[in-house]
Write a protein that holds these residues in place. Structure first.
Motif, PDB file in Angstrom:
ATOM      1  N   THR A 276       0.832  -1.199   0.000  1.00  0.00           N
ATOM      2  CA  THR A 276       0.000   0.000   0.000  1.00  0.00           C
ATOM      3  C   THR A 276       0.870   1.253   0.000  1.00  0.00           C
ATOM      4  OG1 THR A 276      -1.655  -1.201   1.289  1.00  0.00           O
ATOM      5  CG2 THR A 276      -1.880   1.180   1.198  1.00  0.00           C
ATOM      6  N   TYR A 278       1.880   5.285   0.584  1.00  0.00           N
ATOM      7  CA  TYR A 278       1.677   6.173   1.729  1.00  0.00           C
ATOM      8  C   TYR A 278       0.354   6.933   1.584  1.00  0.00           C
ATOM      9  CZ  TYR A 278       2.149  10.161   4.861  1.00  0.00           C
ATOM     10  OH  TYR A 278       1.913  11.108   5.821  1.00  0.00           O
ATOM     11  N   THR A 281      -2.544   4.664   2.312  1.00  0.00           N
ATOM     12  CA  THR A 281      -2.610   4.417   3.757  1.00  0.00           C
ATOM     13  C   THR A 281      -3.254   5.598   4.476  1.00  0.00           C
ATOM     14  OG1 THR A 281      -0.638   3.014   3.684  1.00  0.00           O
ATOM     15  CG2 THR A 281      -1.251   3.924   5.827  1.00  0.00           C
ATOM     16  N   ASN A 284      -6.941   5.544   3.755  1.00  0.00           N
ATOM     17  CA  ASN A 284      -7.591   4.494   4.548  1.00  0.00           C
ATOM     18  C   ASN A 284      -7.829   4.958   5.977  1.00  0.00           C
ATOM     19  OD1 ASN A 284      -7.219   3.038   2.223  1.00  0.00           O
ATOM     20  ND2 ASN A 284      -5.931   1.454   3.140  1.00  0.00           N
ATOM     21  N   GLU A 285      -6.811   5.579   6.571  1.00  0.00           N
ATOM     22  CA  GLU A 285      -6.912   6.017   7.968  1.00  0.00           C
ATOM     23  C   GLU A 285      -7.999   7.071   8.143  1.00  0.00           C
ATOM     24  OE1 GLU A 285      -2.951   7.276   8.770  1.00  0.00           O
ATOM     25  OE2 GLU A 285      -2.197   5.239   9.167  1.00  0.00           O
TER      26      GLU A 285
END
Length: 301
Positions: A276, A278, A281, A284-285
């Motif tokens: 994945t 950066y 990610t 997603n967060e």
């Protein structure tokens, strides 16, 4: 062996016509002929039978083998190009079912402005298909519907968003539309319309029928949600649907079912992806945080 030779060969294998292949690529016919000779020399085999005793060209056995592998190679190269492009342009992927995800997008998008220009929606109509894509890591996260409250899978993070009771939807002209609710026994002889195999709704419908001992219900199955709702609104058939699929349909009346089965909507995240980016990610967060906040607000209600 170069990729362009394989591109030309694949087209020639498809058309079995030198002129048509050359015209497709805007090159001369001798260019296609030279490509074929070059490949045959490198592989030490005849790939396309060009004997005059045959009225048409035909692939040889070795030609079939090269076609099989060259098709795979060219597809892989295109996928690699797309992934490299997406990486360079910080593309983020989000699994999206128009029928379910669309309900949440208006609330999510104001918080995702940073990613809006880079977001690529991977669209599917079926939650089952989308769940499988997330499991395999082909989609990092998605909003899906399910007949299960939780997924006991180590690689999946599940954040509940909404829970709905399944209901029947009918035309205002249907006599059942005047009832406050119905039992399974009251409707066992009715005509139903439901989503087809591969959709969560179909699995819930069949299990509900089985649990209520309704054998061989008269049911029409369709893959199109709008088709199901249109038929229900213009006939006496009953559509078995969750509320989220039937928003803004004035020609349909919701009929609650006693002891109705549940439909669960969740954000599903593959938490064990190793490649994945950066930016993905970070996306997603942010989405996980939004989903958790949204789920908590619903729980309070």
């Amino acid at each position: 062996m170069n990729l362009q030779d394989l591109v030309y060969f694949n087209r020639l294998a498809e058309t079995l016509n030198f002129t048509a292949t050359a015209e497709h690529f805007y090159v001369s016919q001798p260019s296609i002929s030279m490509t074929l000779k070059r490949l045959e020399k490198e592989l030490d085999t005849v790939l396309i039978d060009r004997k005059r005793i045959h009225k048409n060209l035909r692939l040889t056995e070795t030609g079939e083998i090269l076609l099989k592998y060259s098709t795979h190679i060219l597809k892989s190269v295109e996928q690699a190009k797309e992934e490299i492009h997406d990486l360079k342009n910080q593309v983020v992927y989000f699994g999206f079912l128009p029928t379910i995800g669309g309900h949440f997008m208006a609330q999510l998008m104001p918080h995702l402005k940073k990613f809006s220009a880079s977001m690529k929606l991977i669209e599917e109509e079926s939650s089952d298909v989308m769940l499988d894509l997330v499991r395999k890591g082909q989609v990092p996260l998605a909003i899906i519907g399910s007949d299960r409250l939780t997924f006991a899978e180590d690689n999946l993070l599940q954040i509940p968003l909404k829970k709905e009771e399944m209901a029947l939807w009918a035309s205002p002209d249907n006599p059942l539309a005047k009832k406050d609710s119905v039992t399974a026994a009251e409707i066992q002889d009715e005509l139903f319309i439901s989503l087809a195999q591969g959709y969560t709704h179909q699995r819930i419908f069949k299990q509900w029928m089985k649990d209520n001992h309704i054998e061989q219900p008269q049911t029409l199955y369709t893959k199109e949600i709008q088709t199901a709702l249109s038929i229900a609104s213009s006939t006496h058939m009953l559509a078995f649907m969750s509320d989220i699929l039937v928003e803004d349909r004035p020609r349909l009346v919701r009929i609650p079912i006693e002891n109705a089965p549940q439909f669960y909507i969740s954000l599903i995240v593959n938490k064990k992806l190793s490649n994945t980016t950066y930016f993905q990610t970070e996306f997603n967060e942010v989405l996980i945080e939004l989903a958790e906040s949204y789920g908590k607000e619903l729980h309070k209600k």
